[in-house]
Motif scaffolding. Sequence first.
Motif, PDB file in Angstrom:
ATOM      1  N   GLY A 198      58.442 -23.044  49.777  1.00  0.00           N
ATOM      2  CA  GLY A 198      57.671 -21.846  49.483  1.00  0.00           C
ATOM      3  C   GLY A 198      58.242 -21.084  48.301  1.00  0.00           C
ATOM      4  N   GLU A 199      57.432 -20.166  47.794  1.00  0.00           N
ATOM      5  CA  GLU A 199      57.831 -19.415  46.601  1.00  0.00           C
ATOM      6  C   GLU A 199      59.069 -18.544  46.841  1.00  0.00           C
ATOM      7  OE1 GLU A 199      54.430 -17.243  45.234  1.00  0.00           O
ATOM      8  OE2 GLU A 199      53.235 -19.056  44.906  1.00  0.00           O
ATOM      9  N   SER A 200      59.188 -17.991  48.039  1.00  0.00           N
ATOM     10  CA  SER A 200      60.295 -17.049  48.291  1.00  0.00           C
ATOM     11  C   SER A 200      61.659 -17.735  48.138  1.00  0.00           C
ATOM     12  CB  SER A 200      60.179 -16.456  49.695  1.00  0.00           C
ATOM     13  OG  SER A 200      60.296 -17.477  50.661  1.00  0.00           O
ATOM     14  N   LEU A 235      53.722 -34.778  41.690  1.00  0.00           N
ATOM     15  CA  LEU A 235      52.263 -34.656  41.736  1.00  0.00           C
ATOM     16  C   LEU A 235      51.902 -33.289  42.309  1.00  0.00           C
ATOM     17  CD1 LEU A 235      51.350 -38.111  43.368  1.00  0.00           C
ATOM     18  CD2 LEU A 235      51.876 -37.599  40.971  1.00  0.00           C
ATOM     19  N   TYR A 236      51.087 -32.553  41.582  1.00  0.00           N
ATOM     20  CA  TYR A 236      50.630 -31.242  42.047  1.00  0.00           C
ATOM     21  C   TYR A 236      49.176 -31.381  42.470  1.00  0.00           C
ATOM     22  CZ  TYR A 236      54.713 -29.329  39.596  1.00  0.00           C
ATOM     23  OH  TYR A 236      55.984 -29.054  39.170  1.00  0.00           O
ATOM     24  N   VAL A 237      48.937 -31.338  43.772  1.00  0.00           N
ATOM     25  CA  VAL A 237      47.567 -31.476  44.252  1.00  0.00           C
ATOM     26  C   VAL A 237      46.989 -30.072  44.381  1.00  0.00           C
ATOM     27  CG1 VAL A 237      46.077 -32.519  45.986  1.00  0.00           C
ATOM     28  CG2 VAL A 237      48.332 -33.511  45.533  1.00  0.00           C
ATOM     29  N   ARG A 256      40.953 -25.225  38.887  1.00  0.00           N
ATOM     30  CA  ARG A 256      40.974 -23.941  38.180  1.00  0.00           C
ATOM     31  C   ARG A 256      42.366 -23.565  37.687  1.00  0.00           C
ATOM     32  NH1 ARG A 256      36.787 -21.469  42.370  1.00  0.00           N
ATOM     33  NH2 ARG A 256      37.972 -22.968  43.568  1.00  0.00           N
ATOM     34  N   GLN A 257      43.362 -24.270  38.197  1.00  0.00           N
ATOM     35  CA  GLN A 257      44.714 -23.971  37.725  1.00  0.00           C
ATOM     36  C   GLN A 257      45.159 -24.926  36.621  1.00  0.00           C
ATOM     37  OE1 GLN A 257      47.697 -23.017  40.651  1.00  0.00           O
ATOM     38  NE2 GLN A 257      46.193 -22.194  42.072  1.00  0.00           N
ATOM     39  N   SER A 258      44.219 -25.627  35.987  1.00  0.00           N
ATOM     40  CA  SER A 258      44.680 -26.655  35.046  1.00  0.00           C
ATOM     41  C   SER A 258      45.351 -26.054  33.811  1.00  0.00           C
ATOM     42  CB  SER A 258      43.583 -27.661  34.707  1.00  0.00           C
ATOM     43  OG  SER A 258      42.538 -27.004  34.111  1.00  0.00           O
ATOM     44  N   HIS A 312      47.227 -23.433  33.766  1.00  0.00           N
ATOM     45  CA  HIS A 312      48.599 -23.134  34.215  1.00  0.00           C
ATOM     46  C   HIS A 312      49.467 -24.386  34.150  1.00  0.00           C
ATOM     47  CE1 HIS A 312      51.983 -21.990  36.773  1.00  0.00           C
ATOM     48  NE2 HIS A 312      51.681 -23.002  37.575  1.00  0.00           N
ATOM     49  N   PHE A 313      48.936 -25.493  34.679  1.00  0.00           N
ATOM     50  CA  PHE A 313      49.770 -26.697  34.725  1.00  0.00           C
ATOM     51  C   PHE A 313      49.976 -27.310  33.339  1.00  0.00           C
ATOM     52  CE2 PHE A 313      48.743 -26.440  39.295  1.00  0.00           C
ATOM     53  CZ  PHE A 313      50.050 -26.441  39.762  1.00  0.00           C
ATOM     54  N   GLN A 314      48.968 -27.245  32.483  1.00  0.00           N
ATOM     55  CA  GLN A 314      49.176 -27.772  31.124  1.00  0.00           C
ATOM     56  C   GLN A 314      50.358 -27.057  30.471  1.00  0.00           C
ATOM     57  OE1 GLN A 314      47.929 -30.481  30.292  1.00  0.00           O
ATOM     58  NE2 GLN A 314      46.653 -30.365  32.127  1.00  0.00           N
TER      59      GLN A 314
HETATM   60  N1  ARG Z   1      49.700 -21.150  46.445  1.00  0.00           N
HETATM   61  C1  ARG Z   1      48.937 -21.598  45.322  1.00  0.00           C
HETATM   62  C2  ARG Z   1      47.485 -21.230  45.519  1.00  0.00           C
HETATM   63  O1  ARG Z   1      47.010 -21.146  46.642  1.00  0.00           O
HETATM   64  C3  ARG Z   1      49.031 -23.086  45.105  1.00  0.00           C
HETATM   65  C4  ARG Z   1      50.417 -23.590  44.769  1.00  0.00           C
HETATM   66  C5  ARG Z   1      50.385 -24.940  44.163  1.00  0.00           C
HETATM   67  N2  ARG Z   1      51.672 -25.453  43.825  1.00  0.00           N
HETATM   68  C6  ARG Z   1      52.424 -25.037  42.783  1.00  0.00           C
HETATM   69  N3  ARG Z   1      53.605 -25.557  42.642  1.00  0.00           N
HETATM   70  N4  ARG Z   1      51.988 -24.147  41.942  1.00  0.00           N
HETATM   71  O2  ARG Z   1      46.774 -21.047  44.555  1.00  0.00           O
END
Ligand code: ARG
Length: 652
Positions: A332-334, A403-405, A409-411, A413-415
């Motif tokens: 998790g993020e925390s 692999l980020y599943v 819409r977050q593409s 961000h990942f690029q």
């Molecule tokens: N919590 C994020 C969301 O619901 C997705 C996280 C995906 N993984 C990552 N490493 N950013 O939008």
Amino acid sequence: MQILSLIRERFESALNGWVKNPLEHVQRITPARDPQHGDYQANIAMPLKAELGKAPQAIAAELVAKLKLDDICEPLEVAGPGFINLRLRNDFLARQLEQSARAERLGIEPATQVKTFVIDYSAPNVAKPMHVGHIRSTVIGDALARILRFLGHRVIADNHLGDWGTQFGMIIYGYKNFVDPSAFQSTPVPELSRLYRLVQTLIGYQESLPKLPFAEKKLAEAQAALVALETSKLDEKQKAKELKAAKKSIDSAQEGLDSLNAKVSPVASNPELVELSKAHEQLEKRCQLETVKLHEGDAENLALWNQFLPLSIQEIEAVYRRLDIKFDHTYGESFYHPMLEGLVQSLVDQGLAVTSEGAICIFLEGFDAPMIIRKSDGAFLYATTDLATIEYRMKHFQPDAILYVVDFRQSDHFQKLFAAARAIGYSNVQLNHVSFGTVLGPDGKPFKTRSGTVLGLEYLLDEAVERAYQAVCDPDRLMKAGLDFTEDDKREIANIVGHGAIKYADLSHNRTSDYEFNIDKMVSLEGNTATYIQYMYARTGSIIRRSEMEVNDANLHEFPIQIQQQAERDLALNLLQFEDALHQVTVEYLPNMLTVYLYGLAKQFATFFEECPVLKAEDQATKRSRLAICYATGKVLRQGLELLGIGVVPRM
Ligand code: ARG
């Protein structure tokens, strides 16, 4: 058994020492599109024309003479301008099928080059109710993890929970100001959801209310423009074009107004809520402050977070239990928060990040805007956490691929994230955004209920189980099929069929496209559904049961396979292509490559069943052979479904 690789190896040996790059050429051996051309086709001779300075037909003939394939194929044929057609020998198919059917892993050898994959999936934002959109990441990620593991790779399944975001500021604020203590005491999770929704509703109202007059004006203007246009003296063609555009802008203005109203009216129509909104002006800001306090380590907020987090996680875990989803880690993020300060500092020290307009940024070639990793107010961002996550994963797991599943819409961000990771120096890892489309309702818009909220996941699962019960355990159907189930049996079947239906519907669409969520279609006993495949699996078992013979891995050699009919041959070939299908999934991480395969196999079995009597076969040897084919089919169907996270029942 990978027949294709076996054939390619033989071609490679024949080409070795004769042409420059045998490995490249054997890639042009593929399954034949048209069965008239055999089972596989090699398009190798034509591209070698220049290199060998000969006519392709002559090259093909020479290649055929060099090839040693007679234990696998019928005599090879050169066709047309130089294609080589390959047809597998029936006795080869039969022996291979016997071997793989009795092997524990269907004869599939674990990878010799083991790779390490970190798969980042599911990752819901904690404390917000899970909805249908979360199915995709969870189910696709789980299927990829199962398949890669089965192929012998090392897989680390990590649930990157959103457990540190602004939603906690909202809940903390809601708790401090609006909590119903007795409700929290008795049913804490629903009370927290209520607080989250209440705060969200009030924020939506406060944000939208001031925008209403503008949206109304915009609509009025668009309508006036249309009226003006209608009476104008433009030529017909031009007018028609502009009218169309004017109507379009009315529609979009109306849509804008509607969406504002949807946020305003729930509060405006409720005097109590209007009062609350007045008493808590600028609510979004207030919540942000609570988030900042939490991130700075404020004791009260941290204590509340520690109290709320396990409660919300419990709810998510209940869904995972139902869907049989497991992770190796749920950091998790925390988890990464304490690393962020140091990470940003070290990037600054290395000159990779610089201060710009008060914020700390990484400037990346090929991107208009930089990646901000620390805001001017000191806050870290989603991207900062993701960079820390890469650093952590590289250090602890040394993956070959991450692999980020995650939703398409977050593409962006990942690029950017991937470009930043490269800039930092992570070049020996494949970073892959395994993106997916939206789950749609029957209206073609993102799936929602009538009340306008996105459906809760638990509710959907219950619904699918119920529909599965109606479809599969219909009393008439059971009576006709001669199935006598207890209520417990029926409930168990409905559970397996219902959950399988939801997963399969998701996995069977190419992940990059949107798909329509339709429960009735999902549980149908006909068509491309898990239910159909589960049903075919149950049929393989019921035939064997009715034969009153025991068939298992250990005694399968007493059931030698002989291939006589076309339907037997087609089914045998299909069964032997299971491993190929699994490898196809891993090329672009597409689980639908496996559903296509399983559906094809199930249909092939139905054809076999129609055309080749098993229990009433003409002689004992044929009967035994067909029983073995049923057994092999059941085994592949069950294994294939299991790799998608879907169960089977022995009778249905
Ligand atoms: N919590 C994020 C969301 O619901 C997705 C996280 C995906 N993984 C990552 N490493 N950013 O939008």
